[in-house]
Design an enzyme around this catalytic site. Structure first.
Site, PDB file in Angstrom:
ATOM      1  N   ASN A 161       0.875  -1.176   0.000  1.00 31.71           N
ATOM      2  CA  ASN A 161       0.000   0.000   0.000  1.00 31.71           C
ATOM      3  C   ASN A 161       0.907   1.219   0.000  1.00 31.71           C
ATOM      4  O   ASN A 161       1.468   1.595   1.026  1.00 31.71           O
ATOM      5  CB  ASN A 161      -0.908  -0.019   1.237  1.00 31.71           C
ATOM      6  CG  ASN A 161      -1.900   1.133   1.247  1.00 31.71           C
ATOM      7  OD1 ASN A 161      -1.873   2.009   0.389  1.00 31.71           O
ATOM      8  ND2 ASN A 161      -2.779   1.135   2.237  1.00 31.71           N
ATOM      9  N   ARG A 172      -2.714  -1.999  -3.463  1.00 32.39           N
ATOM     10  CA  ARG A 172      -3.941  -1.241  -3.243  1.00 32.39           C
ATOM     11  C   ARG A 172      -3.888   0.052  -4.044  1.00 32.39           C
ATOM     12  O   ARG A 172      -2.915   0.802  -3.986  1.00 32.39           O
ATOM     13  CB  ARG A 172      -4.106  -0.897  -1.766  1.00 32.39           C
ATOM     14  CG  ARG A 172      -5.354  -0.058  -1.490  1.00 32.39           C
ATOM     15  CD  ARG A 172      -5.208   0.785  -0.260  1.00 32.39           C
ATOM     16  NE  ARG A 172      -6.381   1.629  -0.057  1.00 32.39           N
ATOM     17  CZ  ARG A 172      -6.355   2.797   0.556  1.00 32.39           C
ATOM     18  NH1 ARG A 172      -5.218   3.280   1.008  1.00 32.39           N
ATOM     19  NH2 ARG A 172      -7.457   3.491   0.711  1.00 32.39           N
ATOM     20  N   HIS A 193     -13.260   3.088  -0.129  1.00 34.65           N
ATOM     21  CA  HIS A 193     -13.213   2.106   0.973  1.00 34.65           C
ATOM     22  C   HIS A 193     -13.834   0.773   0.542  1.00 34.65           C
ATOM     23  O   HIS A 193     -14.254  -0.019   1.382  1.00 34.65           O
ATOM     24  CB  HIS A 193     -13.966   2.619   2.220  1.00 34.65           C
ATOM     25  CG  HIS A 193     -13.334   3.814   2.870  1.00 34.65           C
ATOM     26  ND1 HIS A 193     -14.074   4.853   3.372  1.00 34.65           N
ATOM     27  CD2 HIS A 193     -12.039   4.143   3.102  1.00 34.65           C
ATOM     28  CE1 HIS A 193     -13.277   5.771   3.887  1.00 34.65           C
ATOM     29  NE2 HIS A 193     -12.024   5.360   3.729  1.00 34.65           N
ATOM     30  N   ARG A 217     -12.419  16.541   6.244  1.00 31.40           N
ATOM     31  CA  ARG A 217     -13.193  16.738   5.019  1.00 31.40           C
ATOM     32  C   ARG A 217     -14.610  17.174   5.355  1.00 31.40           C
ATOM     33  O   ARG A 217     -15.215  16.676   6.297  1.00 31.40           O
ATOM     34  CB  ARG A 217     -13.224  15.461   4.187  1.00 31.40           C
ATOM     35  CG  ARG A 217     -11.855  14.969   3.738  1.00 31.40           C
ATOM     36  CD  ARG A 217     -11.963  13.648   2.997  1.00 31.40           C
ATOM     37  NE  ARG A 217     -10.692  12.957   2.989  1.00 31.40           N
ATOM     38  CZ  ARG A 217     -10.559  11.632   2.948  1.00 31.40           C
ATOM     39  NH1 ARG A 217     -11.640  10.868   2.902  1.00 31.40           N
ATOM     40  NH2 ARG A 217      -9.368  11.067   2.954  1.00 31.40           N
ATOM     41  N   GLU A 248      -8.184  -4.782   5.665  1.00 32.96           N
ATOM     42  CA  GLU A 248      -8.057  -4.494   4.243  1.00 32.96           C
ATOM     43  C   GLU A 248      -6.909  -5.264   3.613  1.00 32.96           C
ATOM     44  O   GLU A 248      -6.996  -5.696   2.459  1.00 32.96           O
ATOM     45  CB  GLU A 248      -7.879  -2.991   4.032  1.00 32.96           C
ATOM     46  CG  GLU A 248      -9.133  -2.197   4.376  1.00 32.96           C
ATOM     47  CD  GLU A 248      -8.951  -0.705   4.225  1.00 32.96           C
ATOM     48  OE1 GLU A 248      -9.408  -0.171   3.197  1.00 32.96           O
ATOM     49  OE2 GLU A 248      -8.383  -0.073   5.122  1.00 32.96           O
TER      50      GLU A 248
END
Length: 413
Positions: free
Chosen positions: A14, A97, A185, A246, A391
């Protein structure tokens, strides 16, 4: 590549702009992680270091790292020393990823066509896809002739119907510029629904769920018969819930008004919406744990920020219950907040008995710190589950699936 060997391994990568995370999985008897870690501050040779753990041990090494290729070489050297001297031969596939895969709907071998799409998607994920491509280049140089597989955060949501992913804009923007909701996600949401199905004793194809990946970046998905039919994030990860930094959903006229009134550039407005808004913008704290602590100390703006976060989550749960025609088997909480904050879960599920959601206070408080469990009250019609997301394991599983299909296709040829 030939037949997958039971003694073989899958390496998951990743890549970030200045970091490279890794986790190594053994193939037999099942996918099991043996060691994982990361190199951070790539490019800052005076401060870059490797941090890793596995088998109850932890390692921290100061290493001068110029770029992602040297980071990959450092990881290989580390794995040779700590895991196996022949690790370069044992790794049978590398899973990468990628945040944005445009319309690629499942994990795929990273051939020229796939890489071209990832390069196109870089304009929509400029902070994430370019480092991922650097990680791919590095892994290809270090692990020659080993299949490189891409797993895309957007892939799980490619099953959304057009009525869910289209924006109310001129249609040409979709056909010519790929402007649509993609969702993110997805690797986590896919893992959550698979795990939830097992906890429910149902097949994935029979499972309807609302999955809540709640962390510094948060998103919710509506899953019908095992596939995503809607999700809160959009063209980028900015849309949806109020997040750490955000803004989430807002009237599109707000940034236009601010740009006009304050003379802000598009770049400045983007930084405000992505890095200076959300919980941080409202109360000065991006970490929800700090928000909760300051609320307890009487900070009114922290209380407001928490209320906004919880309200937006509850609103999406209600909307997605409607999207699933009221047929919801499970409400699933995961990620940093969802897994560890029993207080936030209690607030989200408060007074929702009319929707069939009720939690057991004792079970809820006990299910934290990476514990998987069912926190439903006995009279809850919808099962409320806590599932620690993994993940990396999901990436390894999807990488294995791609390589297995390659093997089958080669055998049939």
């Amino acid at each position: 590549m030939g037949v997958l060997q039971e003694a073989g391994k899958i390496l998951v990568l990743n890549a970030g702009s200045s970091s490279l995370k890794f986790k190594l999985f053994s193939l037999a008897p099942n996918l099991v992680a043996s060691v994982g870690g990361m190199i951070d501050r790539i490019g800052d040779t005076h401060n870059s270091n490797l941090v890793a753990k596995g088998d109850g041990q932890k390692w921290t090494e100061k290493v001068p790292i110029n770029d992602h290729v040297s980071a990959m070489e450092c990881i290989l050297s580390f794995l040779r020393d700590k895991e196996s001297s022949s690790i370069h031969k044992e790794v049978q596939a590398v899973g990468h990823r990628f945040v944005h895969g445009l319309d690629m709907h499942q994990a795929a071998l990273l051939d020229d066509a796939a890489v071209s799409k990832l390069q196109q998607a870089a304009t929509l994920a400029p902070l994430h896809n370019p480092p991922g491509l650097q990680g791919l280049t590095a892994a290809t140089k270090v692990f020659k002739d080993v299949p490189q597989v891409g797993v895309f955060d957007t892939a799980f949501h490619q099953t959304m119907p057009a009525k869910a992913y289209m924006y109310g804009l001129p249609y040409d923007y979709y056909t010519q510029h790929q402007i649509r909701r993609y969702g993110f996600h997805g690797t986590s949401h896919k893992y959550l629904v698979q795990t939830a199905a097992g906890m429910l004793g149902k097949s994935v194809q029979q499972t309807n769920a609302i999955t809540c990946h709640l962390g510094n970046g948060s998103s919710i998905a509506a899953v019908q018969n095992g596939v995503s039919v809607d999700t809160s994030m959009g063209l980028t990860p900015l849309e949806g819930l109020v997040m750490g930094t955000r803004s989430g959903d807002m009237d599109p006229a707000v940034p236009l008004h601010l740009m006009s009134s304050l003379g802000l550039s598009a770049k400045e407005m983007d930084a405000i919406l992505n890095k200076k808004s959300g919980l941080l913008g409202v109360c000065g704290h991006s970490d929800l744990r700090a928000v909760v602590e300051h609320k307890a100390a009487g900070d009114e703006r922290a209380a407001l920020a928490l209320d906004m976060f919880v309200y937006r989550v509850r609103k999406y749960i209600g909307a997605y219950s409607a999207a699933l025609s009221g047929r919801v088997d499970a409400l699933v909480f995961s990620a940093g907040i969802g897994e560890n904050s029993s207080a936030v879960r209690a607030l989200v599920c408060e007074d929702m008995q009319a929707m069939g959601i009720a939690i057991d206070d004792g079970k809820n408080k006990a299910t934290v710190g990476g514990v998987q469990g069912d926190i439903s009250a006995p009279d809850s019609h919808i099962r409320v589950l806590v599932v620690p997301t993994d993940e990396e394991l999901s990436i390894a599983q999807q990488t294995l699936d791609v390589v297995s299909r390659m093997k089958e296709a080669a055998g049939a040829a």
